[in-house]
Scaffold this active site. Structure first.
Site, PDB file in Angstrom:
ATOM      1  N   ASP A  14     -99.650  98.446 -24.329  1.00 34.22           N
ATOM      2  CA  ASP A  14     -99.953  98.166 -22.918  1.00 34.22           C
ATOM      3  C   ASP A  14     -98.678  97.911 -22.097  1.00 34.22           C
ATOM      4  OD1 ASP A  14     -99.824  95.884 -24.552  1.00 34.22           O
ATOM      5  OD2 ASP A  14    -101.378  94.788 -23.476  1.00 34.22           O
ATOM      6  N   HIS A  15     -97.525  97.865 -22.766  1.00 36.02           N
ATOM      7  CA  HIS A  15     -96.239  97.665 -22.076  1.00 36.02           C
ATOM      8  C   HIS A  15     -95.382  98.919 -22.149  1.00 36.02           C
ATOM      9  CE1 HIS A  15     -96.295  93.122 -21.901  1.00 36.02           C
ATOM     10  NE2 HIS A  15     -97.247  93.337 -22.798  1.00 36.02           N
TER      11      HIS A  15
ATOM     12  N   ASP B 246     -90.430  90.250 -23.126  1.00 35.30           N
ATOM     13  CA  ASP B 246     -91.696  90.135 -22.405  1.00 35.30           C
ATOM     14  C   ASP B 246     -91.745  88.709 -21.884  1.00 35.30           C
ATOM     15  OD1 ASP B 246     -94.244  89.784 -21.505  1.00 35.30           O
ATOM     16  OD2 ASP B 246     -95.236  90.443 -23.352  1.00 35.30           O
TER      17      ASP B 246
ATOM     18  N   ASN C 140     -92.362  95.588 -25.602  1.00 38.23           N
ATOM     19  CA  ASN C 140     -93.475  94.952 -26.306  1.00 38.23           C
ATOM     20  C   ASN C 140     -94.341  96.088 -26.859  1.00 38.23           C
ATOM     21  OD1 ASN C 140     -96.056  93.957 -26.970  1.00 38.23           O
ATOM     22  ND2 ASN C 140     -95.756  92.143 -25.696  1.00 38.23           N
TER      23      ASN C 140
ATOM     24  N   ASN D   2     -93.797  87.497 -19.577  1.00 34.03           N
ATOM     25  CA  ASN D   2     -95.129  87.058 -19.169  1.00 34.03           C
ATOM     26  C   ASN D   2     -95.087  86.279 -17.856  1.00 34.03           C
ATOM     27  OD1 ASN D   2     -97.325  88.070 -20.794  1.00 34.03           O
ATOM     28  ND2 ASN D   2     -96.482  86.928 -22.522  1.00 34.03           N
TER      29      ASN D   2
ATOM     30  N   ASP E  48     -91.742  92.567 -17.942  1.00 38.12           N
ATOM     31  CA  ASP E  48     -90.743  92.820 -18.982  1.00 38.12           C
ATOM     32  C   ASP E  48     -89.389  92.966 -18.296  1.00 38.12           C
ATOM     33  OD1 ASP E  48     -92.483  93.390 -21.572  1.00 38.12           O
ATOM     34  OD2 ASP E  48     -93.503  94.235 -19.822  1.00 38.12           O
TER      35      ASP E  48
ATOM     36  N   GLU F  40     -94.040  91.432 -30.111  1.00 32.86           N
ATOM     37  CA  GLU F  40     -95.368  91.632 -30.684  1.00 32.86           C
ATOM     38  C   GLU F  40     -95.359  92.695 -31.787  1.00 32.86           C
ATOM     39  OE1 GLU F  40     -99.122  90.406 -28.793  1.00 32.86           O
ATOM     40  OE2 GLU F  40     -98.271  91.342 -27.000  1.00 32.86           O
TER      41      GLU F  40
END
Length: 263
Positions: free
Chosen positions: A247-248, A146, A7, A148, A218, A34
């Site tokens: 952030d990933h 991802d 991501n 989530n 992930d 994303e």
DNA sequence: ATGGTGGCATGGCCA
């Protein structure tokens, strides 16, 4: 064949990171989430120059997914979940060599009980039904993305904070992931690692990365037919240390070819 | 529990 999921949280911003990481990690197949850009703005040529062909499904500002492959044709591309109406670009699948690859950007869900949470659960139901069909058609299947969802307590820095009524760790989300795995999929990371405390996402806030306050959300899942081929897996934390990072971090699995397996 | 940081249709939204 090394397959990775990342991501990037805006490919516009992260393209230098992606290029640097592709050079360093040398993955054969990459699923991005994303990307946050419309298809005409996808950096197809820049990736081609590095040897990666790409297919993508994007939109402005939010969501967006892509698949990259180096030295292997990308065929039978599927965008979206068949029969599931959705304006959000979260799904792209393709046949790459002798592996079917599904790349998912699972709905975040905001908070338990919210409208977005209900959408997340409906979306997970739809994706499961579709993947059940894909499994039958393609025994050699990878589902990455991802998710989530942090699969269990080992995958969160603080299980008391990330409890069974919290978004990303709620009982219903974890149950939905288990129903997906019950089709005959395996969390590749857990084939090779039992330990907790290995994360793929750290919030930008509160210096979460420096304090290693992360989650493992992930995932790369491999089908029963690929389980024996998955020889190594991991999460590459390094890009999270770079300036202005996503952030990933990328999650990857290494597959040996069917020929290698038969020896 | 809240609010914090980052990205982008730069004004709220989404994460």
């Amino acid at each position: 064949m090394k397959i990775a999921s990342w991501n990037v949280n805006s490919l516009n911003v992260r393209m230098p990171h992606l290029l640097r990481w592709l050079e360093a990690a040398q993955p054969d197949v990459v699923g991005l989430q994303e990307t946050k850009l419309e298809d005409p703005r996808f950096p197809f040529e820049e990736l081609q120059a590095l040897g990666y062909s790409s297919v993508f499904s994007g939109q402005k500002t939010y969501n967006g997914v892509a698949l990259l492959a180096r030295g292997i044709a990308i065929e039978q591309v599927q965008i979206g979940i068949p029969g599931f109406e959705d304006d959000q670009r979260r799904v792209i699948a393709a046949t790459i060599g002798d592996v079917r690859v599904i790349n998912l950007y699972v709905v975040n869900g905001q908070s338990v009980g919210s409208e977005k949470y209900l959408y997340k659960l409906r979306w997970l139901d739809a994706v499961r039904d579709w993947i059940a069909d894909e499994m039958r058609a393609h025994p050699r299947l990878v589902v990455m993305g991802d998710f989530n969802i942090a699969p269990d307590a080992r995958d969160v820095h603080d299980p008391e904070l990330w409890h069974d009524a919290h978004i990303l760790t709620s009982a219903a989300e974890r149950a939905a992931l288990q129903r997906l795995l019950a089709l005959g999929l395996h969390d590749a990371f857990r084939l090779h690692h039992d330990e907790g405390g290995v994360f793929s996402w750290w919030d930008y806030r509160q210096a979460a990365f420096r304090r290693d306050m992360g989650l493992r959300i992930d995932l790369t899942l491999v089908s029963d037919g690929l389980r024996g081929a998955a020889v190594a897996s991991g999460i590459d934390r390094e890009p999270r240390t770079w300036e202005r990072p996503s952030d990933h971090a990328p999650a990857w699995v290494q597959l040996v070819s069917a020929l290698d397996q038969r020896g």
